[in-house]
Design a protein around this motif. Structure first.
Motif, PDB file in Angstrom:
ATOM      1  N   TYR A   1       0.841  -1.201   0.000  1.00  0.00           N
ATOM      2  CA  TYR A   1       0.000   0.000   0.000  1.00  0.00           C
ATOM      3  C   TYR A   1       0.873   1.247   0.000  1.00  0.00           C
ATOM      4  O   TYR A   1       2.076   1.191   0.228  1.00  0.00           O
ATOM      5  CB  TYR A   1      -0.949   0.007   1.201  1.00  0.00           C
TER       6      TYR A   1
ATOM      7  N   LEU B   1       0.525   5.728   1.059  1.00  0.00           N
ATOM      8  CA  LEU B   1      -0.277   6.741   1.731  1.00  0.00           C
ATOM      9  C   LEU B   1      -0.591   7.847   0.745  1.00  0.00           C
ATOM     10  O   LEU B   1       0.317   8.396   0.114  1.00  0.00           O
ATOM     11  CB  LEU B   1       0.478   7.317   2.930  1.00  0.00           C
TER      12      LEU B   1
ATOM     13  N   GLU C   1      -4.381   4.985   3.730  1.00  0.00           N
ATOM     14  CA  GLU C   1      -3.700   3.833   3.144  1.00  0.00           C
ATOM     15  C   GLU C   1      -4.484   3.341   1.928  1.00  0.00           C
ATOM     16  O   GLU C   1      -5.663   3.027   2.038  1.00  0.00           O
ATOM     17  CB  GLU C   1      -3.580   2.705   4.169  1.00  0.00           C
TER      18      GLU C   1
END
Length: 196
Positions: A63, A65, A71
Protein backbone atom coordinates in the motif's frame (compact mmCIF):
# COMPACT_ATOMS: atom_id res chain seq x y z
CA UNK A 1 6.15 -29.64 5.79
CA UNK A 2 7.87 -28.54 2.58
CA UNK A 3 11.35 -27.03 2.83
CA UNK A 4 11.08 -23.31 1.94
CA UNK A 5 14.09 -23.52 -0.36
CA UNK A 6 12.50 -26.45 -2.18
CA UNK A 7 9.39 -24.30 -2.69
CA UNK A 8 11.53 -21.59 -4.28
CA UNK A 9 13.26 -24.13 -6.50
CA UNK A 10 9.89 -25.49 -7.67
CA UNK A 11 8.67 -21.94 -8.39
CA UNK A 12 11.81 -21.17 -10.40
CA UNK A 13 11.47 -24.43 -12.33
CA UNK A 14 7.84 -23.59 -13.18
CA UNK A 15 8.98 -20.23 -14.57
CA UNK A 16 12.12 -21.58 -16.20
CA UNK A 17 12.20 -25.36 -16.77
CA UNK A 18 15.61 -24.90 -18.45
CA UNK A 19 17.41 -23.76 -15.30
CA UNK A 20 20.63 -25.75 -14.94
CA UNK A 21 21.83 -27.41 -11.70
CA UNK A 22 24.75 -24.94 -11.65
CA UNK A 23 22.40 -21.94 -11.97
CA UNK A 24 20.18 -23.23 -9.18
CA UNK A 25 23.20 -23.97 -6.94
CA UNK A 26 24.38 -20.37 -7.41
CA UNK A 27 20.89 -18.94 -6.82
CA UNK A 28 20.47 -21.12 -3.70
CA UNK A 29 23.68 -19.69 -2.18
CA UNK A 30 22.07 -16.25 -2.06
CA UNK A 31 18.80 -17.28 -0.43
CA UNK A 32 17.90 -16.38 3.14
CA UNK A 33 14.82 -17.47 5.06
CA UNK A 34 13.04 -14.79 7.12
CA UNK A 35 10.05 -15.17 9.41
CA UNK A 36 8.09 -11.95 9.93
CA UNK A 37 5.37 -11.33 12.50
CA UNK A 38 2.02 -9.79 11.55
CA UNK A 39 2.25 -6.00 11.03
CA UNK A 40 6.00 -6.26 10.31
CA UNK A 41 7.22 -4.52 7.16
CA UNK A 42 9.11 -6.37 4.42
CA UNK A 43 9.59 -3.09 2.53
CA UNK A 44 9.02 0.41 3.96
CA UNK A 45 8.31 3.62 2.10
CA UNK A 46 11.23 6.02 2.27
CA UNK A 47 13.83 3.23 2.38
CA UNK A 48 15.64 1.65 -0.59
CA UNK A 49 14.67 -1.92 -1.42
CA UNK A 50 17.42 -4.37 -2.38
CA UNK A 51 15.52 -7.67 -1.97
CA UNK A 52 13.29 -9.96 -3.98
CA UNK A 53 11.13 -12.16 -1.81
CA UNK A 54 9.20 -15.37 -2.30
CA UNK A 55 6.45 -16.12 0.21
CA UNK A 56 6.35 -19.70 1.38
CA UNK A 57 3.72 -18.94 4.03
CA UNK A 58 1.57 -15.97 4.99
CA UNK A 59 0.19 -12.86 3.33
CA UNK A 60 1.61 -9.40 2.55
CA UNK A 61 -0.33 -6.26 1.65
CA UNK A 62 1.28 -3.54 -0.47
CA UNK A 63 0.00 0.00 0.00
CA UNK A 64 0.90 3.67 -0.16
CA UNK A 65 -0.28 6.74 1.73
CA UNK A 66 -2.23 9.26 -0.32
CA UNK A 67 -2.09 13.04 0.22
CA UNK A 68 -4.65 12.79 3.01
CA UNK A 69 -2.65 10.11 4.80
CA UNK A 70 -5.06 7.30 3.89
CA UNK A 71 -3.70 3.83 3.14
CA UNK A 72 -4.42 2.78 -0.45
CA UNK A 73 -3.92 -0.97 -0.98
CA UNK A 74 -2.18 -1.86 -4.24
CA UNK A 75 -1.55 -5.58 -3.95
CA UNK A 76 -2.01 -8.68 -1.83
CA UNK A 77 0.79 -11.23 -2.04
CA UNK A 78 -0.09 -14.75 -0.81
CA UNK A 79 2.10 -17.79 -0.36
CA UNK A 80 3.87 -19.16 -3.46
CA UNK A 81 4.20 -15.65 -4.93
CA UNK A 82 7.08 -13.26 -5.61
CA UNK A 83 7.20 -9.85 -3.95
CA UNK A 84 9.37 -6.77 -4.44
CA UNK A 85 9.18 -3.11 -5.37
CA UNK A 86 10.84 -3.15 -8.79
CA UNK A 87 11.20 0.63 -9.32
CA UNK A 88 13.07 0.91 -6.02
CA UNK A 89 15.09 -2.21 -6.79
CA UNK A 90 16.13 -1.18 -10.29
CA UNK A 91 16.77 2.52 -9.68
CA UNK A 92 18.20 2.27 -6.17
CA UNK A 93 15.72 4.88 -4.95
CA UNK A 94 13.65 4.78 -1.76
CA UNK A 95 10.43 2.84 -2.11
CA UNK A 96 7.15 4.74 -2.27
CA UNK A 97 5.25 1.72 -0.95
CA UNK A 98 4.85 -0.27 2.23
CA UNK A 99 4.74 -4.07 2.07
CA UNK A 100 3.35 -5.22 5.40
CA UNK A 101 2.66 -8.73 6.68
CA UNK A 102 -1.00 -9.37 7.46
CA UNK A 103 -0.21 -12.79 8.93
CA UNK A 104 2.80 -14.65 10.28
CA UNK A 105 4.84 -14.78 7.09
CA UNK A 106 7.81 -16.83 5.94
CA UNK A 107 9.83 -15.32 3.11
CA UNK A 108 12.83 -16.55 1.21
CA UNK A 109 14.78 -13.53 0.02
CA UNK A 110 17.61 -12.93 -2.42
CA UNK A 111 19.48 -9.68 -2.93
CA UNK A 112 19.30 -7.94 -6.28
CA UNK A 113 23.10 -7.75 -6.21
CA UNK A 114 23.33 -11.57 -6.02
CA UNK A 115 20.91 -11.88 -8.96
CA UNK A 116 22.95 -9.39 -11.01
CA UNK A 117 26.16 -11.31 -10.30
CA UNK A 118 24.38 -14.42 -11.56
CA UNK A 119 23.67 -12.59 -14.82
CA UNK A 120 27.41 -12.14 -15.27
CA UNK A 121 28.31 -15.74 -14.39
CA UNK A 122 25.68 -17.72 -16.27
CA UNK A 123 24.41 -17.13 -19.77
CA UNK A 124 20.92 -18.43 -19.03
CA UNK A 125 20.56 -16.78 -15.64
CA UNK A 126 19.03 -13.58 -16.98
CA UNK A 127 16.01 -15.64 -18.01
CA UNK A 128 15.27 -16.36 -14.32
CA UNK A 129 15.36 -12.69 -13.41
CA UNK A 130 13.28 -11.70 -16.42
CA UNK A 131 10.61 -14.32 -15.73
CA UNK A 132 10.32 -13.36 -12.05
CA UNK A 133 9.95 -9.71 -13.12
CA UNK A 134 7.34 -10.65 -15.70
CA UNK A 135 5.31 -12.59 -13.12
CA UNK A 136 5.18 -9.53 -10.84
CA UNK A 137 4.57 -7.05 -13.65
CA UNK A 138 1.70 -9.10 -15.13
CA UNK A 139 -0.11 -8.85 -11.79
CA UNK A 140 0.43 -5.08 -11.72
CA UNK A 141 -0.75 -4.69 -15.32
CA UNK A 142 -3.96 -6.63 -14.61
CA UNK A 143 -4.71 -4.26 -11.75
CA UNK A 144 -4.11 -1.15 -13.90
CA UNK A 145 -6.34 -2.45 -16.68
CA UNK A 146 -9.10 -3.39 -14.25
CA UNK A 147 -9.36 0.29 -13.25
CA UNK A 148 -9.34 1.38 -16.87
CA UNK A 149 -11.90 -1.04 -18.24
CA UNK A 150 -13.95 -2.70 -15.46
CA UNK A 151 -16.72 -1.53 -13.16
CA UNK A 152 -16.29 -1.75 -9.38
CA UNK A 153 -18.59 -4.77 -9.35
CA UNK A 154 -16.54 -6.51 -12.03
CA UNK A 155 -13.30 -5.78 -10.14
CA UNK A 156 -14.83 -7.39 -7.06
CA UNK A 157 -16.05 -10.45 -8.99
CA UNK A 158 -12.64 -10.87 -10.66
CA UNK A 159 -10.87 -10.56 -7.32
CA UNK A 160 -12.90 -13.28 -5.62
CA UNK A 161 -12.61 -15.54 -8.67
CA UNK A 162 -8.83 -15.08 -8.97
CA UNK A 163 -8.15 -15.14 -5.21
CA UNK A 164 -10.63 -17.53 -3.57
CA UNK A 165 -8.20 -18.37 -0.76
CA UNK A 166 -7.69 -14.69 0.15
CA UNK A 167 -11.28 -13.60 0.51
CA UNK A 168 -11.59 -14.43 4.23
CA UNK A 169 -8.04 -13.33 5.06
CA UNK A 170 -8.40 -9.66 4.05
CA UNK A 171 -10.40 -7.01 5.89
CA UNK A 172 -13.21 -5.24 4.04
CA UNK A 173 -11.37 -1.95 4.61
CA UNK A 174 -8.24 -3.24 2.84
CA UNK A 175 -10.29 -4.85 0.08
CA UNK A 176 -12.40 -1.76 -0.61
CA UNK A 177 -9.21 0.32 -0.77
CA UNK A 178 -7.68 -2.16 -3.22
CA UNK A 179 -10.78 -2.16 -5.41
CA UNK A 180 -10.97 1.63 -5.36
CA UNK A 181 -14.46 1.84 -3.88
CA UNK A 182 -15.92 3.06 -0.60
CA UNK A 183 -16.60 0.39 2.00
CA UNK A 184 -20.41 0.98 1.99
CA UNK A 185 -20.38 0.55 -1.81
CA UNK A 186 -18.49 -2.73 -1.44
CA UNK A 187 -21.08 -3.92 1.09
CA UNK A 188 -23.88 -3.07 -1.39
CA UNK A 189 -22.10 -4.95 -4.19
CA UNK A 190 -21.64 -7.98 -1.94
CA UNK A 191 -25.32 -7.97 -0.91
CA UNK A 192 -26.39 -7.66 -4.54
CA UNK A 193 -24.22 -10.59 -5.63
CA UNK A 194 -25.40 -12.80 -2.76
CA UNK A 195 -29.01 -11.97 -3.71
CA UNK A 196 -28.54 -13.01 -7.36
Amino acid sequence: MTNPFDQVQQAIQVLNPRITPQEWAYFRQGLTERVLAPKTFFIEAGKPNQLIGFLTRGLIRGYYLNQMGEEISTTFVPENSWVTDYPSLLMGKPSRYYFQCLELTTLVTVSYQHVQQGYNQFMGFERNGRLIAEAILQQQQRRIESFQFDSAEQRYLDFIQENPSLFNRISLTHLSSYLGIERPSLSRIRRKIVGL
